[in-house]
Design an enzyme around this catalytic site. Sequence first.
Site, PDB file in Angstrom:
ATOM      1  N   PHE A 135     -48.832  17.952  44.545  1.00  0.00           N
ATOM      2  CA  PHE A 135     -48.437  18.423  43.177  1.00  0.00           C
ATOM      3  C   PHE A 135     -49.552  19.595  42.828  1.00  0.00           C
ATOM      4  O   PHE A 135     -50.741  19.258  43.066  1.00  0.00           O
ATOM      5  CB  PHE A 135     -48.738  17.120  42.387  1.00  0.00           C
ATOM      6  CG  PHE A 135     -48.319  17.568  40.886  1.00  0.00           C
ATOM      7  CD1 PHE A 135     -46.990  17.698  40.384  1.00  0.00           C
ATOM      8  CD2 PHE A 135     -49.411  17.679  39.974  1.00  0.00           C
ATOM      9  CE1 PHE A 135     -46.552  18.040  39.250  1.00  0.00           C
ATOM     10  CE2 PHE A 135     -48.853  18.058  38.659  1.00  0.00           C
ATOM     11  CZ  PHE A 135     -47.725  18.288  38.261  1.00  0.00           C
ATOM     12  N   ASP A 220     -56.625  22.544  46.502  1.00  0.00           N
ATOM     13  CA  ASP A 220     -56.354  22.097  45.192  1.00  0.00           C
ATOM     14  C   ASP A 220     -57.197  20.952  44.893  1.00  0.00           C
ATOM     15  O   ASP A 220     -56.875  19.797  45.106  1.00  0.00           O
ATOM     16  CB  ASP A 220     -55.153  21.914  44.886  1.00  0.00           C
ATOM     17  CG  ASP A 220     -54.561  21.502  43.634  1.00  0.00           C
ATOM     18  OD1 ASP A 220     -55.310  21.079  42.759  1.00  0.00           O
ATOM     19  OD2 ASP A 220     -53.275  21.409  43.286  1.00  0.00           O
ATOM     20  N   LYS A 249     -58.943  19.118  35.033  1.00  0.00           N
ATOM     21  CA  LYS A 249     -58.963  17.770  34.798  1.00  0.00           C
ATOM     22  C   LYS A 249     -60.540  17.322  34.430  1.00  0.00           C
ATOM     23  O   LYS A 249     -60.862  17.615  33.478  1.00  0.00           O
ATOM     24  CB  LYS A 249     -58.384  16.884  35.762  1.00  0.00           C
ATOM     25  CG  LYS A 249     -56.713  16.766  35.755  1.00  0.00           C
ATOM     26  CD  LYS A 249     -56.293  15.927  36.800  1.00  0.00           C
ATOM     27  CE  LYS A 249     -54.902  16.091  37.085  1.00  0.00           C
ATOM     28  NZ  LYS A 249     -54.177  15.616  35.802  1.00  0.00           N
TER      29      LYS A 249
END
Length: 396
Positions: A135, A220, A249
């Site tokens: 993702f 990532d 995040k």
Amino acid sequence: MSTWTDLESRYYMQVARRQPLVLVRGSGSRVWDENDKEYLDFTAGWAVNTLGHCHPALVEAVTEQARTLIQTSNQFFTVPQVKLAQLLVENSCLDRVFFSNSGAEANEGAVKLARKYGKLNRNGAYQVITALNSFHGRTLTMAAATGQPHYQEQWQPLSPGFVNVPYDAIDAIREATTDETCAVMVEPIQGEGGVIVPSPDYLAQVREWCDRHNLVMILDEVQTGIGRLGTLFGYEQFGVEPDAITLAKGLGGGVPIGAFLAKEKFCVLAPGDHGSTYGGNVLTTAGAFGVVDHVIKNNVPAHAADMGRRLMDGLNGLMSRHAAIDQVRGMGLLVAVQFTGDISGQVVSMSNDEGLLLNPVRPNAIRIMPPLTLSAEEVDEGVAKLDRAITRATAD
């Protein structure tokens, strides 16, 4: 039904699968709904609230900055942006950083960097190898990078230039590499994919392959960065140094910010190649500096590692008592509990009743990603609440 949920159903685009809770305030590892019911929050804003809810390090940094200066654009130098850049670079293996507004934007920027590197150093190579079950974001281009069909099928034709191969399979990367390949982009641990931990030598093998073929190795770290795995950056857990990483995040601890960092050799973007109106604005960089500075000075990653071990011990204890639990996996405070059947929805609903917030990351799995500052007592409390929730969800 709450007035707020009525209004949401009337005015908001229905793209979120919400749990039937209206949260109105938070403190530390806890939140309260509109009826003043208290919940232990094991979702942390989807791994965002590094220091928990409303931590003074973030609140004071944002409050002071909001009184001083909020937005200037990147037409000018600003102090918080430079301070955060210095802090990240001096505590990582990377050399330069660019700030964006989100993880998807950070990944887009890293791909642009890799494609320009391929243009300059690999005869125009532009393809990026990514993993199935990954993702990387919901923009059109990152949907192509994300190796999950349900994120891709409705948006055809996808942006070209991505090859999705199985995760934790170095041979698949080797077979997919061609003269048109410029980079490999993978997550150290697949978070949204179900908290999938790769073989210990997987990233080292990716590193060796990228070195051999002059490919950009992008990690990532949108979900794994800033302490969540028990080290400041996830790559440290695997003994490798990537060429570029992406963050978001936990970087802001609650304020919207993303970043991509790269080693000097790969910093090929020139003025005009990339930019953002809000990216790196003084409000968010001041908040992120407050978070990351507190994380480093207080060795929060080591605490997260300790609490992660305690959590895994507790969850493995539950697995010994509940036949419905098939597997417990994860690292640090990014953990999944997988069930033998598709009961994650029921478990999450019962956990809500018990005062525990969880994420149904898959129909048969829940994801646990609490604040990194939670206490040993809160770990034990969460395990006990989950124990009761599973008992109720699996009762005949």
